[in-house]
Design a protein around this motif. Structure first.
Motif, PDB file in Angstrom:
ATOM      1  N   ALA A  26     182.489   8.713 -12.025  1.00 52.48           N
ATOM      2  CA  ALA A  26     183.343   7.557 -11.770  1.00 52.48           C
ATOM      3  C   ALA A  26     184.369   7.896 -10.692  1.00 52.48           C
ATOM      4  O   ALA A  26     184.943   8.987 -10.688  1.00 52.48           O
ATOM      5  CB  ALA A  26     184.045   7.127 -13.052  1.00 52.48           C
ATOM      6  N   GLU A  27     184.583   6.964  -9.804  1.00 55.03           N
ATOM      7  CA  GLU A  27     185.551   7.166  -8.727  1.00 55.03           C
ATOM      8  C   GLU A  27     186.989   7.192  -9.270  1.00 55.03           C
ATOM      9  O   GLU A  27     187.819   7.973  -8.831  1.00 55.03           O
ATOM     10  CB  GLU A  27     185.402   6.041  -7.691  1.00 55.03           C
ATOM     11  N   GLN A  43     185.210   4.759 -18.383  1.00 56.04           N
ATOM     12  CA  GLN A  43     184.855   3.671 -17.480  1.00 56.04           C
ATOM     13  C   GLN A  43     185.442   3.944 -16.096  1.00 56.04           C
ATOM     14  O   GLN A  43     186.410   4.695 -15.957  1.00 56.04           O
ATOM     15  CB  GLN A  43     185.394   2.334 -18.008  1.00 56.04           C
ATOM     16  N   ASP A  44     184.884   3.302 -15.107  1.00 57.49           N
ATOM     17  CA  ASP A  44     185.369   3.423 -13.731  1.00 57.49           C
ATOM     18  C   ASP A  44     186.222   2.203 -13.412  1.00 57.49           C
ATOM     19  O   ASP A  44     185.731   1.076 -13.447  1.00 57.49           O
ATOM     20  CB  ASP A  44     184.181   3.512 -12.769  1.00 57.49           C
ATOM     21  N   THR A  46     187.227   1.118 -10.731  1.00 59.77           N
ATOM     22  CA  THR A  46     186.767   0.373  -9.557  1.00 59.77           C
ATOM     23  C   THR A  46     185.746  -0.694  -9.931  1.00 59.77           C
ATOM     24  O   THR A  46     185.554  -1.653  -9.187  1.00 59.77           O
ATOM     25  CB  THR A  46     186.163   1.305  -8.484  1.00 59.77           C
ATOM     26  N   THR A  47     185.084  -0.543 -11.075  1.00 55.89           N
ATOM     27  CA  THR A  47     184.124  -1.563 -11.520  1.00 55.89           C
ATOM     28  C   THR A  47     184.778  -2.582 -12.440  1.00 55.89           C
ATOM     29  O   THR A  47     184.172  -3.597 -12.764  1.00 55.89           O
ATOM     30  CB  THR A  47     182.916  -0.926 -12.245  1.00 55.89           C
ATOM     31  N   ILE A  48     185.989  -2.287 -12.898  1.00 61.48           N
ATOM     32  CA  ILE A  48     186.786  -3.209 -13.714  1.00 61.48           C
ATOM     33  C   ILE A  48     188.116  -3.332 -12.977  1.00 61.48           C
ATOM     34  O   ILE A  48     189.097  -2.695 -13.360  1.00 61.48           O
ATOM     35  CB  ILE A  48     187.062  -2.628 -15.116  1.00 61.48           C
ATOM     36  N   PRO A  49     188.184  -4.095 -11.914  1.00 66.93           N
ATOM     37  CA  PRO A  49     189.344  -3.997 -11.023  1.00 66.93           C
ATOM     38  C   PRO A  49     190.694  -4.306 -11.660  1.00 66.93           C
ATOM     39  O   PRO A  49     191.705  -3.753 -11.261  1.00 66.93           O
ATOM     40  CB  PRO A  49     189.028  -4.979  -9.912  1.00 66.93           C
ATOM     41  N   ARG A 140     186.995   1.537   0.650  1.00 65.18           N
ATOM     42  CA  ARG A 140     185.980   2.592   0.658  1.00 65.18           C
ATOM     43  C   ARG A 140     185.419   2.792   2.061  1.00 65.18           C
ATOM     44  O   ARG A 140     185.249   3.925   2.511  1.00 65.18           O
ATOM     45  CB  ARG A 140     184.867   2.264  -0.340  1.00 65.18           C
ATOM     46  N   ARG A 182     191.189  -6.438  -4.911  1.00 64.25           N
ATOM     47  CA  ARG A 182     190.100  -5.499  -5.215  1.00 64.25           C
ATOM     48  C   ARG A 182     189.635  -4.733  -3.974  1.00 64.25           C
ATOM     49  O   ARG A 182     189.486  -3.519  -4.001  1.00 64.25           O
ATOM     50  CB  ARG A 182     188.928  -6.243  -5.854  1.00 64.25           C
ATOM     51  N   HIS A 187     194.750  -2.160  -8.119  1.00 72.34           N
ATOM     52  CA  HIS A 187     194.287  -2.567  -9.432  1.00 72.34           C
ATOM     53  C   HIS A 187     195.468  -2.917 -10.318  1.00 72.34           C
ATOM     54  O   HIS A 187     196.463  -2.172 -10.362  1.00 72.34           O
ATOM     55  CB  HIS A 187     193.466  -1.448 -10.082  1.00 72.34           C
TER      56      HIS A 187
END
Length: 189
Positions: A26-27, A43-44, A46-49, A140, A182, A187
């Motif tokens: 995860a980032e 969890q990451d 970046t996928t759940i901003p 990114r 995002r 975040h």
């Protein structure tokens, strides 16, 4: 009469040292805790901003936010991620003031809320201008060019208080952040 078993205490340090967390790809990894099978959930962000954490008083909302901060600071350097924390009730974020991840000291004064909201919104617009000038679409892509723009994690503890203090400004801030932030790596929790 049924008596539930005493819950097992889970220590954050054990979760941070776990293979699930240490080996995650995860980032921006955050520890959510353990599932019903005692598997560690990472969890990451970046996928759940953005996250909205709800619950009654004493249910662990602030503890979860602290876990998020500790998770991120354990895996990500201050050059990669910065924190902005709003804590108008002075619950327990003072220890973060000396952490290098902090963008500004913890905001505890209500007079600082709107100016910081405006600063974050300006940061979003500024980042989009930077991306346009670099011909990229998001943080990114921008950082892949060799730049070092840090992600930002904005934590608002006791969100309902903000709605009572400045409902229009708070609503505008949240709507703008959720709509635009995002791609800029900002975040909101």
């Amino acid at each position: 009469m049924y008596v539930s078993p005493k819950p097992k205490i889970i220590y954050l340090q054990d979760l941070i040292n776990s293979p699930e967390f240490q080996n995650t790809d995860a980032e921006m990894p955050i520890i959510f805790g353990c599932d019903t099978n005692k598997n560690i959930v990472v969890q990451d962000l970046t996928t759940i901003p953005h996250l909205l954490i709800g619950g009654k008083t004493g249910s662990g909302k602030t503890m979860f936010l602290q876990t998020v901060l500790y998770s991120l600071s354990a895996k990500i350097t201050p050059k990669q991620c910065r924190f902005i924390i709003f804590d108008t009730k002075n619950y327990g974020y003072k220890n973060w003031n000396t952490d290098k991840h902090m963008f500004v000291p913890v905001i505890t004064n209500t007079d600082q809320i709107i100016p910081m909201f405006n600063k974050i919104l300006e940061m979003i617009d500024s980042r989009y201008e930077t991306f346009t000038a670099a011909n990229v679409n998001n943080i990114r892509e921008y950082n892949a060019l060799g730049n070092n723009m840090p992600m930002m994690v904005v934590i608002i503890d006791e969100f309902a208080d903000f709605m009572g203090i400045a409902p229009n400004d708070t609503t505008n801030f949240v709507q703008t952040v959720c709509a635009k932030a995002r791609a800029t790596g900002i975040h909101l929790l």
